[in-house]
Design an enzyme around this catalytic site. Structure first.
Site, mmCIF file in Angstrom:
data_model
loop_
_atom_site.group_PDB
_atom_site.id
_atom_site.type_symbol
_atom_site.label_atom_id
_atom_site.label_comp_id
_atom_site.label_asym_id
_atom_site.label_seq_id
_atom_site.Cartn_x
_atom_site.Cartn_y
_atom_site.Cartn_z
ATOM 1 N N SER A 1 46.059 35.549 39.249
ATOM 2 C CA SER A 1 45.573 35.109 37.938
ATOM 3 C C SER A 1 46.564 35.509 36.857
ATOM 4 C CB SER A 1 44.240 35.810 37.682
ATOM 5 O OG SER A 1 43.863 35.687 36.332
ATOM 6 N N LEU B 1 34.844 29.734 28.329
ATOM 7 C CA LEU B 1 34.660 28.776 27.229
ATOM 8 C C LEU B 1 34.113 27.417 27.678
ATOM 9 C CD1 LEU B 1 35.046 28.135 24.225
ATOM 10 C CD2 LEU B 1 37.348 27.336 24.787
ATOM 11 N N TYR C 1 38.885 43.972 37.574
ATOM 12 C CA TYR C 1 39.160 42.675 38.223
ATOM 13 C C TYR C 1 40.668 42.406 38.244
ATOM 14 C CZ TYR C 1 39.949 37.653 38.527
ATOM 15 O OH TYR C 1 40.447 36.417 38.861
ATOM 16 N N ASP D 1 40.048 40.766 24.702
ATOM 17 C CA ASP D 1 40.697 39.454 24.599
ATOM 18 C C ASP D 1 42.081 39.570 23.979
ATOM 19 O OD1 ASP D 1 38.858 37.831 25.734
ATOM 20 O OD2 ASP D 1 38.275 36.777 23.903
ATOM 21 N N LYS E 1 43.722 42.056 41.446
ATOM 22 C CA LYS E 1 44.732 40.999 41.663
ATOM 23 C C LYS E 1 46.134 41.620 41.730
ATOM 24 C CE LYS E 1 41.968 37.498 41.796
ATOM 25 N NZ LYS E 1 41.667 36.896 43.070
ATOM 26 N N ILE F 1 37.214 26.547 42.719
ATOM 27 C CA ILE F 1 38.573 26.056 42.982
ATOM 28 C C ILE F 1 38.714 25.717 44.470
ATOM 29 C CG2 ILE F 1 41.034 26.547 42.729
ATOM 30 C CD1 ILE F 1 40.181 28.679 40.586
HETATM 31 P P1 NAD Z 1 34.181 31.235 42.812
HETATM 32 O O1 NAD Z 1 33.333 32.433 42.557
HETATM 33 O O2 NAD Z 1 33.622 29.905 42.506
HETATM 34 O O3 NAD Z 1 34.695 31.231 44.325
HETATM 35 C C1 NAD Z 1 34.958 32.404 45.062
HETATM 36 C C2 NAD Z 1 34.322 32.246 46.417
HETATM 37 O O4 NAD Z 1 34.590 33.406 47.214
HETATM 38 C C3 NAD Z 1 32.803 32.092 46.340
HETATM 39 O O5 NAD Z 1 32.396 30.953 47.061
HETATM 40 C C4 NAD Z 1 32.275 33.377 46.975
HETATM 41 O O6 NAD Z 1 31.019 33.198 47.621
HETATM 42 C C5 NAD Z 1 33.405 33.743 47.932
HETATM 43 N N1 NAD Z 1 33.493 35.168 48.272
HETATM 44 C C6 NAD Z 1 33.575 36.239 47.425
HETATM 45 N N2 NAD Z 1 33.677 37.374 48.107
HETATM 46 C C7 NAD Z 1 33.666 37.041 49.436
HETATM 47 C C8 NAD Z 1 33.735 37.793 50.640
HETATM 48 N N3 NAD Z 1 33.807 39.137 50.643
HETATM 49 N N4 NAD Z 1 33.687 37.135 51.824
HETATM 50 C C9 NAD Z 1 33.599 35.771 51.848
HETATM 51 N N5 NAD Z 1 33.522 35.007 50.744
HETATM 52 C C10 NAD Z 1 33.562 35.650 49.539
HETATM 53 O O7 NAD Z 1 35.555 31.452 42.014
HETATM 54 P P2 NAD Z 1 36.749 30.441 41.730
HETATM 55 O O8 NAD Z 1 36.760 30.169 40.287
HETATM 56 O O9 NAD Z 1 36.726 29.322 42.682
HETATM 57 O O10 NAD Z 1 37.972 31.412 42.034
HETATM 58 C C11 NAD Z 1 38.648 31.417 43.274
HETATM 59 C C12 NAD Z 1 39.708 32.495 43.256
HETATM 60 O O11 NAD Z 1 40.595 32.244 42.165
HETATM 61 C C13 NAD Z 1 39.170 33.908 43.043
HETATM 62 O O12 NAD Z 1 39.920 34.791 43.824
HETATM 63 C C14 NAD Z 1 39.414 34.152 41.570
HETATM 64 O O13 NAD Z 1 39.577 35.523 41.277
HETATM 65 C C15 NAD Z 1 40.714 33.395 41.335
HETATM 66 N N6 NAD Z 1 40.887 32.975 39.949
HETATM 67 C C16 NAD Z 1 39.941 32.213 39.326
HETATM 68 C C17 NAD Z 1 40.113 31.840 38.001
HETATM 69 C C18 NAD Z 1 39.068 31.027 37.286
HETATM 70 O O14 NAD Z 1 39.115 30.960 36.055
HETATM 71 N N7 NAD Z 1 38.142 30.357 37.958
HETATM 72 C C19 NAD Z 1 41.269 32.236 37.312
HETATM 73 C C20 NAD Z 1 42.225 32.996 37.973
HETATM 74 C C21 NAD Z 1 42.021 33.364 39.311
HETATM 75 C C1 UD1 Z 2 38.993 34.866 31.188
HETATM 76 C C2 UD1 Z 2 39.035 36.206 31.858
HETATM 77 C C3 UD1 Z 2 40.380 36.388 32.561
HETATM 78 C C4 UD1 Z 2 40.646 35.238 33.518
HETATM 79 C C5 UD1 Z 2 40.601 33.942 32.710
HETATM 80 C C6 UD1 Z 2 40.831 32.722 33.575
HETATM 81 C C7 UD1 Z 2 37.594 37.574 30.402
HETATM 82 C C8 UD1 Z 2 37.565 38.700 29.422
HETATM 83 N N1 UD1 Z 2 38.827 37.239 30.866
HETATM 84 O O1 UD1 Z 2 39.928 34.907 30.160
HETATM 85 O O2 UD1 Z 2 40.410 37.581 33.283
HETATM 86 O O3 UD1 Z 2 41.921 35.372 34.118
HETATM 87 O O4 UD1 Z 2 39.301 33.826 32.103
HETATM 88 O O5 UD1 Z 2 39.684 32.437 34.283
HETATM 89 O O6 UD1 Z 2 36.574 37.050 30.816
HETATM 90 N N2 UD1 Z 2 35.730 32.043 23.929
HETATM 91 C C9 UD1 Z 2 34.887 31.896 22.862
HETATM 92 N N3 UD1 Z 2 33.543 31.834 23.090
HETATM 93 C C10 UD1 Z 2 33.000 31.886 24.355
HETATM 94 C C11 UD1 Z 2 33.895 32.030 25.445
HETATM 95 C C12 UD1 Z 2 35.258 32.126 25.204
HETATM 96 O O7 UD1 Z 2 35.327 31.839 21.708
HETATM 97 O O8 UD1 Z 2 31.773 31.837 24.494
HETATM 98 C C13 UD1 Z 2 37.199 32.087 23.678
HETATM 99 C C14 UD1 Z 2 37.881 33.352 24.146
HETATM 100 O O9 UD1 Z 2 37.885 34.321 23.136
HETATM 101 C C15 UD1 Z 2 39.289 32.817 24.484
HETATM 102 C C16 UD1 Z 2 39.038 31.387 24.965
HETATM 103 O O10 UD1 Z 2 37.760 31.026 24.434
HETATM 104 O O11 UD1 Z 2 40.079 32.765 23.324
HETATM 105 C C17 UD1 Z 2 38.987 31.261 26.474
HETATM 106 O O12 UD1 Z 2 38.069 32.209 26.998
HETATM 107 P P1 UD1 Z 2 37.717 32.289 28.562
HETATM 108 O O13 UD1 Z 2 37.356 30.937 29.054
HETATM 109 O O14 UD1 Z 2 36.718 33.380 28.747
HETATM 110 O O15 UD1 Z 2 39.105 32.660 29.258
HETATM 111 P P2 UD1 Z 2 40.088 33.921 28.985
HETATM 112 O O16 UD1 Z 2 39.723 34.662 27.781
HETATM 113 O O17 UD1 Z 2 41.470 33.394 29.049
#
Ligand code: NAD
Ligand code: UD1
Length: 348
Positions: free
Chosen positions: A124, A199, A148, A294, A152, A12
Site C-alpha cells: 500500500s 471517501l 496496519y 491524515d 505492510k 480487489i
Molecule cells: P478486503 O477486505 O475486501 O479483502 C481482503 C480479503 O482477505 C477478505 O476477503 C478477507 O476475508 C481475506 N482475509 C483476511 N485475512 C485472512 C486470513 N487470515 N486468511 C484468509 N483470508 C483472509 O480488502 P481489499 O480492499 O480487497 O484489499 C486486498 C489487499 O490489498 C489487502 O491486503 C489490503 O491491505 C491491500 N490494500 C487495500 C487497499 C484498499 O484501499 N482497498 C489499499 C492498499 C492495500
Molecule cells: C486510507 C487509509 C490508508 C490506505 C488508503 C488506501 C486511513 C487513515 N488511511 O487513506 O492506510 O492506504 O486509505 O486504501 O484510513 N475523507 C473525508 N471524509 C470521509 C472520508 C475521507 O474527507 O468521510 C478524506 C480524507 O481526509 C482524505 C481523502 O478523503 O483526504 C481520502 O480518504 P480515504 O478514502 O480514507 O483514503 P486515505 O486517507 O488515502
C-alpha cells in the site's frame, strides 16, 4: 497449473479473479471470508462464465493451507488476504500483526516447501508514511504511522530477506494508491462493513440516502481548495496491474516494488463535484476537523510500472464515480441479499 489467489473474495481480489479468468488463467481461491462473502465469488463465476476451486480457509491454519498445495499444482500466488482497517489496527495491533504477518509467513513457508517461488503481494502507499515530496516514487523513504501500515512494511522487508536467502524467488510488491470504483457490470464492488471509513464508499452511501451528509476532514491543507488530495485508481485498472505483475514474476527472478496509481491527484471537493456531475446525485457535505493521522497530499509517480510491467491506468475519475455508483445503487445492501436482511430483521 494454477494461480493461487489469497483473499480472492474481497474487493480487489474478486476484480482480479475476473480479469485472470477472462485472460484464461486457472485459479484457486483461498479466503476465510472474515471481511467478505462467498456471494462475490458466485458473481465472479457468473461474470467470467468460468468455474474454479474455492477453499474457505484461514491462512493462519497451516494444516488446512497445506491441503491446497497438496491438491493443486500452484504456479504462482497473488496474495491479497489481510485485514486493512487503519483505525481497528490501532485498537487491535496484535490481531493485525498476527493475521497479516503470521498469515503471510505460513503462506511463504508452504510456498518454499512446495517449490512455488513466485508471488505478487498487495502492499500500500501507506508504506510511504508522511511523505515530503509528491509525486511519490518507489525509492522514497519508507515509514508507517499505524499498525496496519507497519504490517505492510514488515512484510515487504520479509520478502526482501526471502530473496536475499534464495535468489530463485520472484516477488512483485504492488503499492496501491486509492482503489475505488467497481466492475462495469455493477455485480461486484466494495462492500465495507458498517459505516465506511474511506471517501468513495461514504459518498455513494450518502448518494443512496443511507448516510445524511459527508464530513470533509479538513480544508486547511496546502492544496488548491484546502481539502486532502489523493491518487484514486479504478479497481479494474488495478486488477489488470496484477496480471502484468504476474507476467513479470513468471518470467524473471528478483524482488521489486511498483506503485499502482494514476499519477494524478484529486481533492475531496473535486471528487464530490465529479460524482455529482456524472451521477446527477447531490452530496451534501460539511467541513470538519482534520482526521488524525491524515496527510494533505499523496499521489504516485507510476512510471516504473509503465516501464517495467507495461502497465498504465486507463480509467478516469468519471468512470470511477459512475461505476462506484452503479454498484452501490444496484446493491444497496452489498452482497447481502435483501431476503436475508428481512429474515434477520424478523429474528431481532
Ligand atoms: P478486503 O477486505 O475486501 O479483502 C481482503 C480479503 O482477505 C477478505 O476477503 C478477507 O476475508 C481475506 N482475509 C483476511 N485475512 C485472512 C486470513 N487470515 N486468511 C484468509 N483470508 C483472509 O480488502 P481489499 O480492499 O480487497 O484489499 C486486498 C489487499 O490489498 C489487502 O491486503 C489490503 O491491505 C491491500 N490494500 C487495500 C487497499 C484498499 O484501499 N482497498 C489499499 C492498499 C492495500
Ligand atoms: C486510507 C487509509 C490508508 C490506505 C488508503 C488506501 C486511513 C487513515 N488511511 O487513506 O492506510 O492506504 O486509505 O486504501 O484510513 N475523507 C473525508 N471524509 C470521509 C472520508 C475521507 O474527507 O468521510 C478524506 C480524507 O481526509 C482524505 C481523502 O478523503 O483526504 C481520502 O480518504 P480515504 O478514502 O480514507 O483514503 P486515505 O486517507 O488515502
Amino acid at each position: 497449473m494454477a494461480i493461487l489467489v489469497t483473499g480472492g473474495a474481497g474487493y480487489i481480489g474478486s476484480h482480479t479473479c475476473v480479469e485472470l479468468l477472462n485472460a484464461g488463467y486457472e485459479i484457486v481461491v483461498v479466503d476465510n471470508l472474515a471481511t467478505s462473502s462467498s456471494e462475490s465469488l458466485r458473481r465472479v463465476r457468473e461474470l467470467s462464465g468460468k468455474d474454479f476451486k474455492f477453499y474457505q480457509i484461514d491462512l493462519l491454519n497451516r494444516e488446512d493451507l497445506e491441503i491446497v498445495f497438496k491438491q493443486n499444482k500452484i504456479e504462482a500466488v497473488i496474495h491479497f488476504a489481510g485485514l486493512k482497517a487503519v483505525g481497528e489496527s490501532v485498537r487491535l495491533p496484535l490481531r493485525y500483526y498476527h493475521n497479516n504477518i503470521t498469515g503471510t509467513l505460513v503462506l511463504c513457508e508452504l510456498m518454499q516447501e512446495y517449490g512455488v517461488k513466485r508471488i505478487v503481494f498487495s502492499s500500500s502507499a501507506t508504506v510511504y508514511g508522511i511523505s515530503e515530496h509528491v509525486p511519490i516514487s518507489e525509492d522514497a523513504p519508507l515509514g508507517a504511522t499505524n499498525a496496519y501500515g507497519r504490517t505492510k512494511l514488515m512484510i515487504e522487508e520479509i520478502m526482501q530477506d526471502m530473496y536475499v536467502s534464495d535468489p530463485i524467488w520472484s516477488i512483485a510488491i504492488l503499492r496501491y494508491f486509492n482503489p475505488i470504483g467497481a466492475h462495469s457490470s455493477g455485480r461486484i464492488g466494495e462492500d465495507p462493513n458498517g459505516i465506511p471509513n474511506n471517501l468513495m464508499p461514504y459518498i455513494t452511501q450518502v448518494a443512496a440516502g443511507g448516510l445524511k451528509e459527508l464530513q470533509i476532514y479538513g480544508n486547511d491543507y496546502p492544496t488548491l481548495d484546502g481539502t486532502g488530495v489523493r491518487d484514486y485508481i479504478h479497481v479494474v485498472d488495478l486488477a489488470q496491474g496484477h496480471l502484468k505483475a504476474l507476467e513479470k514474476v513468471m518470467s524473471t527472478t528478483g524482488v521489486e516494488a511498483y506503485n499502482l496509481g494514476t499519477g494524478q491527484g484529486y481533492s475531496v471537493v473535486e471528487m464530490v463535484a465529479a460524482f455529482e456531475r456524472v451521477t446527477g446525485r447531490r452530496i451534501p457535505y460539511k467541513m470538519t476537523d482534520r482526521r488524525p493521522g491524515d496527510i494533505g497530499i499523496c499521489y504516485s509517480n507510476p512510471t516504473k510500472a509503465e516501464r517495467e510491467l507495461g502497465w498504465i491506468a486507463e480509467k478516469g475519475i468519471d468512470e470511477m464515480c459512475l461505476d462506484a455508483w452503479r454498484w452501490q445503487s444496484n446493491n444497496p445492501h452489498g452482497f447481502q441479499e435483501e431476503d436475508n436482511l428481512l429474515v434477520e430483521s424478523n429474528i431481532s
